[in-house]
Design a protein around this motif. Structure first.
Motif, PDB file in Angstrom:
ATOM      1  N   ARG A 339       0.829  -1.202   0.000  1.00  0.00           N
ATOM      2  CA  ARG A 339       0.000   0.000   0.000  1.00  0.00           C
ATOM      3  C   ARG A 339       0.863   1.252   0.000  1.00  0.00           C
ATOM      4  O   ARG A 339       0.609   2.210  -0.736  1.00  0.00           O
ATOM      5  CB  ARG A 339      -0.917  -0.027   1.225  1.00  0.00           C
ATOM      6  CG  ARG A 339      -1.893   1.151   1.290  1.00  0.00           C
ATOM      7  CD  ARG A 339      -2.862   1.017   2.453  1.00  0.00           C
ATOM      8  NE  ARG A 339      -2.168   0.992   3.731  1.00  0.00           N
ATOM      9  CZ  ARG A 339      -2.037  -0.097   4.484  1.00  0.00           C
ATOM     10  NH1 ARG A 339      -2.574  -1.253   4.077  1.00  0.00           N
ATOM     11  NH2 ARG A 339      -1.389  -0.036   5.640  1.00  0.00           N
ATOM     12  N   THR A 342       2.511   1.637  -3.407  1.00  0.00           N
ATOM     13  CA  THR A 342       1.547   2.087  -4.431  1.00  0.00           C
ATOM     14  C   THR A 342       1.223   3.567  -4.258  1.00  0.00           C
ATOM     15  O   THR A 342       1.145   4.334  -5.238  1.00  0.00           O
ATOM     16  CB  THR A 342       0.263   1.257  -4.330  1.00  0.00           C
ATOM     17  OG1 THR A 342       0.595  -0.131  -4.489  1.00  0.00           O
ATOM     18  CG2 THR A 342      -0.736   1.659  -5.396  1.00  0.00           C
ATOM     19  N   ARG A 343       1.011   3.968  -2.980  1.00  0.00           N
ATOM     20  CA  ARG A 343       0.724   5.373  -2.720  1.00  0.00           C
ATOM     21  C   ARG A 343       1.893   6.245  -3.146  1.00  0.00           C
ATOM     22  O   ARG A 343       1.719   7.308  -3.751  1.00  0.00           O
ATOM     23  CB  ARG A 343       0.421   5.573  -1.234  1.00  0.00           C
ATOM     24  CG  ARG A 343       0.006   7.012  -0.888  1.00  0.00           C
ATOM     25  CD  ARG A 343      -0.165   7.220   0.604  1.00  0.00           C
ATOM     26  NE  ARG A 343      -1.177   6.316   1.145  1.00  0.00           N
ATOM     27  CZ  ARG A 343      -0.900   5.297   1.976  1.00  0.00           C
ATOM     28  NH1 ARG A 343       0.362   5.076   2.330  1.00  0.00           N
ATOM     29  NH2 ARG A 343      -1.874   4.533   2.426  1.00  0.00           N
ATOM     30  N   ILE A 345       4.142   5.592  -5.414  1.00  0.00           N
ATOM     31  CA  ILE A 345       4.231   5.627  -6.893  1.00  0.00           C
ATOM     32  C   ILE A 345       3.198   6.592  -7.476  1.00  0.00           C
ATOM     33  O   ILE A 345       3.481   7.363  -8.411  1.00  0.00           O
ATOM     34  CB  ILE A 345       4.059   4.203  -7.455  1.00  0.00           C
ATOM     35  CG1 ILE A 345       5.275   3.340  -7.061  1.00  0.00           C
ATOM     36  CG2 ILE A 345       3.886   4.241  -8.972  1.00  0.00           C
ATOM     37  CD1 ILE A 345       5.122   1.876  -7.458  1.00  0.00           C
ATOM     38  N   ALA A 346       1.964   6.544  -6.912  1.00  0.00           N
ATOM     39  CA  ALA A 346       0.916   7.438  -7.431  1.00  0.00           C
ATOM     40  C   ALA A 346       1.285   8.902  -7.213  1.00  0.00           C
ATOM     41  O   ALA A 346       1.120   9.762  -8.105  1.00  0.00           O
ATOM     42  CB  ALA A 346      -0.415   7.113  -6.749  1.00  0.00           C
ATOM     43  N   VAL A 347       1.788   9.188  -6.015  1.00  0.00           N
ATOM     44  CA  VAL A 347       2.179  10.577  -5.722  1.00  0.00           C
ATOM     45  C   VAL A 347       3.283  11.028  -6.653  1.00  0.00           C
ATOM     46  O   VAL A 347       3.258  12.138  -7.212  1.00  0.00           O
ATOM     47  CB  VAL A 347       2.590  10.700  -4.246  1.00  0.00           C
ATOM     48  CG1 VAL A 347       3.219  12.067  -3.977  1.00  0.00           C
ATOM     49  CG2 VAL A 347       1.374  10.493  -3.342  1.00  0.00           C
ATOM     50  N   THR A 349       4.036   9.790  -9.546  1.00  0.00           N
ATOM     51  CA  THR A 349       3.548   9.863 -10.940  1.00  0.00           C
ATOM     52  C   THR A 349       2.810  11.183 -11.178  1.00  0.00           C
ATOM     53  O   THR A 349       2.991  11.844 -12.213  1.00  0.00           O
ATOM     54  CB  THR A 349       2.613   8.680 -11.229  1.00  0.00           C
ATOM     55  OG1 THR A 349       3.337   7.458 -11.016  1.00  0.00           O
ATOM     56  CG2 THR A 349       2.069   8.730 -12.646  1.00  0.00           C
ATOM     57  N   GLU A 350       1.971  11.566 -10.202  1.00  0.00           N
ATOM     58  CA  GLU A 350       1.251  12.828 -10.331  1.00  0.00           C
ATOM     59  C   GLU A 350       2.221  14.002 -10.355  1.00  0.00           C
ATOM     60  O   GLU A 350       2.056  14.946 -11.146  1.00  0.00           O
ATOM     61  CB  GLU A 350       0.267  12.967  -9.167  1.00  0.00           C
ATOM     62  CG  GLU A 350      -0.613  14.220  -9.268  1.00  0.00           C
ATOM     63  CD  GLU A 350      -1.593  14.309  -8.129  1.00  0.00           C
ATOM     64  OE1 GLU A 350      -2.345  15.295  -8.067  1.00  0.00           O
ATOM     65  OE2 GLU A 350      -1.586  13.366  -7.281  1.00  0.00           O
TER      66      GLU A 350
END
Length: 419
Positions: A339, A342-343, A345-347, A349-350
């Protein structure tokens, strides 16, 4: 010319000029007569008083050594002695050494006989006791242990005596398989010490003898004197085989008892000390077997109880419970890690998207798309350069104009005056 005469050799100095027997006997007699009178102490070993003779013959023995002296005295002196003279009696005699030339024999011609008092004997025994004690013969650390079950017992006692009967009967009744090596020296009188010493040496040298018992029944103080003899005490101290003494009764305490490894009160007590009681030992074995069996059962019960307690513990009752708990903990940790990753990576990526948009907005392509153009001068030689001033593009200068969808070439006509 006559030869010089050789000096005559002294008589008796060469085989050519020997002494006659009578001369030697007379010389010896003269030498002995010069000794004068002496006082001598000893123990009567043999005495001969013939009814038809006026002379008595006595053999006086040294109690501490195998030596004797021939004594002659008037018959009346023996009968009038202050103590009754018999074999084993200790006496002090006064006399003159004499040599009888007719028989070639030596003797002490005695004219006085005195008895050795009990007090003097006790004092001598006490002096000997202190001497042996100072030499360490009584040291308890030197006492040899008695074997638990001797195969063969060496027994030194009087022939057909009560002491022999007591030791043999008691020992046999206690342990029927016991064997004896019996020696029967005299246990009273002048010959006691040499015979007992000889028996001790013989039994001590026998490898089959495991323990030696010296036994004698009760008797008077004079009867037990040989067992306080220095020679006998030292012989007991030199024995390699353990020695048990049983001399007299409980109050009697000759010096050999102090030197021996074990002192028994009586011959019966000596037999009990050297031989175990078969019935008592069998009873003891039975008790020990019962105690060992009981101890073994108690030990088994304790071990069973310990095993049950160990098996009831969670680690043994459910050995995989700890692994399952750790597995769940690892699963939760993996889920949390996924988790978080993933969080993250998302941050990121944004953030990268925002930065890419900003770069796109600020880049030259976006500027050109809004209607702007990039003008470059194209010299004949050298690389193209961005036109930054009107002075850099005089008339006839070749220009390269880059727009959003491509580039075109043009020629400068000079500065625009209307501007």
């Amino acid at each position: 010319m006559t030869e010089p005469e050789t000096p005559a050799e002294k008589p008796g100095k060469s085989p050519d000029n020997p002494y006659p027997v009578r001369s030697v006997s007379m010389l010896v007699k003269d030498w002995i007569d010069r000794l004068g009178t002496v006082w001598v102490e000893g123990q009567i070993a043999q005495m001969t008083v013939r009814p038809n003779s006026s002379t008595a013959w006595i053999t006086l023995r040294d109690p501490s050594a195998d030596m004797s002296l021939q004594i002659t005295c008037p018959r009346d002196l023996v009968h009038n002695a202050p103590v009754k003279l018999a074999e084993g009696t200790r006496v002090i005699m006064h006399g003159r050494p004499s040599f009888f030339v007719g028989r070639g024999s030596f003797s002490l011609r005695v004219n006085q006989i005195r008895a050795v008092g009990i007090g003097e004997l006790l004092a001598r025994i006490d002096r000997l006791r202190r001497l042996l004690d100072a030499e360490g013969l009584f040291d308890p650390r030197l006492k040899r242990p008695i074997p638990f079950l001797p195969g063969t017992i060496g027994l030194i006692t009087g022939r057909a005596s009560h002491a022999e009967s007591d030791v043999v009967s008691v020992a046999t009744s206690r342990w029927p398989a016991v064997r004896f090596e019996i020696r029967n020296p005299v246990v009273q009188g002048p010959n006691t010490v040499p015979q007992v010493v000889a028996a001790l040496r013989e039994l001590d040298a026998d490898p089959d003898v495991d323990v030696i018992v010296v036994a004698r029944g009760g008797g008077s103080f004079e009867d037990l004197l040989p067992f306080s003899d220095e020679t006998l005490c030292r012989e007991i101290g030199k024995c390699v085989t353990p020695v048990v003494t049983a001399i007299g009764h409980e109050p009697d305490n000759p010096l050999c008892d102090l030197v021996a490894d074990v002192r028994a009160a009586t011959p019966t007590d000596a037999a009990k000390r050297v031989v175990p009681d078969a019935a008592a030992e069998q009873l003891l074995v039975g008790e020990l077997r019962e105690r060992s069996a009981r101890a073994l059962r108690n030990w088994v019960r304790r071990e069973q109880h310990a095993i049950i307690q160990l098996r009831s513990r969670p680690v043994l009752a459910q050995p995989l419970a700890a692994i399952d708990a750790r597995g769940e903990e690892i699963h939760r940790s993996l889920t949390a890690a996924r988790r978080d990753v993933t969080r993250l990576i998302a941050v990121e990526t944004e953030r990268i998207g925002h930065m890419s948009a900003r770069l796109t907005t600020l880049g030259p392509a976006a500027t050109l798309a809004r209607g702007y153009a990039v003008v470059q001068t194209v010299p004949v030689e050298g690389p193209a350069a961005v036109l930054r001033s009107i002075g850099d593009a005089p008339a006839s200068t070749r220009l390269r104009i880059r727009v959003a969808d491509g580039a075109i070439t043009a020629t400068s006509e000079g500065e625009d005056e209307a501007h």
